[in-house]
Design an enzyme around this catalytic site. Structure first.
Site, mmCIF file in Angstrom:
data_model
loop_
_atom_site.group_PDB
_atom_site.id
_atom_site.type_symbol
_atom_site.label_atom_id
_atom_site.label_comp_id
_atom_site.label_asym_id
_atom_site.label_seq_id
_atom_site.Cartn_x
_atom_site.Cartn_y
_atom_site.Cartn_z
ATOM 1 N N CYS A 33 19.097 68.188 29.552
ATOM 2 C CA CYS A 33 18.804 68.873 30.827
ATOM 3 C C CYS A 33 18.144 70.229 30.594
ATOM 4 O O CYS A 33 17.733 70.894 31.536
ATOM 5 C CB CYS A 33 20.074 69.032 31.657
ATOM 6 N N HIS A 79 12.816 67.482 47.675
ATOM 7 C CA HIS A 79 11.534 67.483 46.980
ATOM 8 C C HIS A 79 11.108 68.873 46.535
ATOM 9 O O HIS A 79 9.915 69.210 46.559
ATOM 10 C CB HIS A 79 10.449 66.800 47.833
ATOM 11 N N GLU A 129 25.266 63.910 41.287
ATOM 12 C CA GLU A 129 23.980 64.106 40.611
ATOM 13 C C GLU A 129 23.509 62.773 40.040
ATOM 14 O O GLU A 129 22.327 62.440 40.064
ATOM 15 C CB GLU A 129 24.201 65.132 39.495
HETATM 16 NI NI NI Z 1 19.782 67.404 35.658
#
Ligand code: NI
Length: 143
Positions: A33, A79, A129
């Protein structure tokens, strides 16, 4: 008393990187990440409120809640590149923990205008997530 949860979705990109950590520490803390070019998630957001049922047998006006979530959350996050387009994350790292807190804070800020009575109250938010990574924060846990 009921606890009512309504589900929303939005997509956003982010990069997990803290200016307070070294390059190595960032890689260790955030793994892939931390990829410099970022990556995206299809977030699933659950917003929970609680209150008694009214004369119509409803505890939460869904249209009112949808409008609030649209204005305070979806329009702001959907977005978007969270690191550069969302004010709260130009400094804070957009982890899902911080995202849950920011969403809850935004909903609390707009709540009283949409729901001026004693009920319903915002109970908290839950954000997924990925199907395996789910984060919750209660409205009473943040200022
Ligand atoms: Ni992520």
């Amino acid at each position: 008393m009921f606890r009512v949860t309504r589900r929303y979705r939005f997509a956003a990109s982010h990069r997990l990187h803290s200016a307070l950590l070294s390059e190595d520490q960032n890689r260790e803390a955030y793994g892939k990440c931390n990829n410099p070019f970022g990556h995206g998630h299809d977030y699933v957001l659950d917003v929970s409120a609680r209150g008694p049922a009214d004369a119509a047998g409803r505890a939460v006006d869904r249209a009112a809640l949808d409008g609030l979530v649209e204005r305070q959350v979806i329009r702001v996050f959907d977005h978007r590149n969270l690191n550069v387009e969302v004010e709260g994350f130009t400094r804070a790292v957009p982890t899902s923990e911080n995202l849950a807190v920011e969403i809850c804070r935004r909903l609390k800020a707009g709540w009283g205008e949409v729901f001026p009575g004693e009920w319903p109250k915002l109970d908290g938010v839950r954000i997924a997530e990925t199907p395996r990574n789910i984060f919750e924060v209660g409205a009473n846990e943040i200022e």
